[in-house]
Design a protein around this motif. Structure first.
Motif, PDB file in Angstrom:
ATOM      1  N   ASP A   1       0.856  -1.179   0.000  1.00  0.00           N
ATOM      2  CA  ASP A   1       0.000   0.000   0.000  1.00  0.00           C
ATOM      3  C   ASP A   1       0.897   1.236   0.000  1.00  0.00           C
TER       4      ASP A   1
ATOM      5  N   LEU B   1      -6.922   4.656  -0.276  1.00  0.00           N
ATOM      6  CA  LEU B   1      -7.152   5.047  -1.664  1.00  0.00           C
ATOM      7  C   LEU B   1      -7.590   6.508  -1.735  1.00  0.00           C
TER       8      LEU B   1
ATOM      9  N   LYS C   1      -4.904   3.046 -12.011  1.00  0.00           N
ATOM     10  CA  LYS C   1      -3.510   2.583 -11.930  1.00  0.00           C
ATOM     11  C   LYS C   1      -3.528   1.107 -11.524  1.00  0.00           C
TER      12      LYS C   1
ATOM     13  N   GLN D   1      -8.105  -2.055  -5.589  1.00  0.00           N
ATOM     14  CA  GLN D   1      -7.230  -1.665  -6.698  1.00  0.00           C
ATOM     15  C   GLN D   1      -7.593  -0.266  -7.160  1.00  0.00           C
ATOM     16  N   HIS D   2      -6.569   0.497  -7.495  1.00  0.00           N
ATOM     17  CA  HIS D   2      -6.814   1.850  -7.997  1.00  0.00           C
ATOM     18  C   HIS D   2      -7.563   1.751  -9.328  1.00  0.00           C
TER      19      HIS D   2
ATOM     20  N   ASP E   1      -5.629   9.533  -3.676  1.00  0.00           N
ATOM     21  CA  ASP E   1      -6.250  10.361  -4.711  1.00  0.00           C
ATOM     22  C   ASP E   1      -6.225  11.836  -4.328  1.00  0.00           C
TER      23      ASP E   1
END
Length: 216
Positions: free
Chosen positions: A171, A201, A190, A186-187, A205
């Motif tokens: 991470d 996440l 990406k 998951q992004h 962002d």
């Protein structure tokens, strides 16, 4: 009283980032888990001598016992989902024992070796390798000569090879290990980035929106 001992100093990579992302309670819980893993990995004469925050110092009369302990710590921490990588250093030399505590340059050098280790890796001095009776316990990769602060001579160091950690996702915010990508987030844009939680996440962002040209 002076004696020769093997010393391992290790701590968690990314502990500060974890604390910032998930708070003190989560960090304290992870430390408890880390200490429990370390205690379960103690082999032979290895003893958990000191712990300060996420840093542990383990000593052993036998270098082989300490090396096996180190390998077990690397293996067991890298198999924990949503955990941090460990890095550390191993050295062998003379210490002064007084009131059940150890003093001397051997401990200081061990700490400096540990500080040079990358996340998920353990470095050791040539003195430590030479103190081993069985050098086949693991594979060593020479990292060349290092010059450490307040140490007059350069010291040859080697890395304990732990190929398994190269296969793990991490991470980028809290530095936790991602062992099962199907359980991670998951992004959306990406594909090579995975997160332990939606919180991380969102932090990623938000950071990227302010600094679009910088990867954490």
């Amino acid at each position: 009283m002076e004696e020769n001992i093997a010393i391992l100093i290790a701590d968690l990579s990314g502990y500060t980032a974890l604390t910032e992302a998930h708070g003190a309670t989560s960090a304290a819980d992870l430390i408890d888990k880390y200490v429990s893993i370390v205690e379960d990995c103690l082999i032979g004469s290895s003893v958990l001598k000191e712990r300060t925050g996420d840093e542990v110092m383990i000593v052993a009369e036998c270098a082989d016992h300490l090396l096996t302990t180190a390998v077990m710590i690397m293996k067991n921490t890298s198999s924990e989902h949503n955990f941090l990588q460990v890095h550390g250093g191993l050295h062998y030399g003379t210490v002064l024992k007084r009131n059940n505590s150890y003093f001397g340059s051997t401990i200081n050098l061990t700490a400096r070796i540990a500080a040079e280790a990358n996340p998920g890796s353990f470095l050791c001095s040539v003195d430590f390798i030479e103190a081993l009776n069985d050098k086949s316990i693991c594979t060593f990769q020479s990292k060349g000569a290092y010059r450490f602060k307040n140490v007059n001579e350069e010291k040859e160091v080697a890395e304990i090879v732990n190929a398994a950690t190269n296969l793990l996702a991490i991470d980028p915010i809290c530095k936790m290990l991602i062992l099962d990508k199907t359980l991670a987030i998951q992004h959306p844009e990406k594909a090579d980035l995975f997160f332990c939680s939606q919180t991380c996440l969102d932090i990623f962002d938000k950071y990227q929106s302010v600094n679009p040209n910088i990867d954490r």
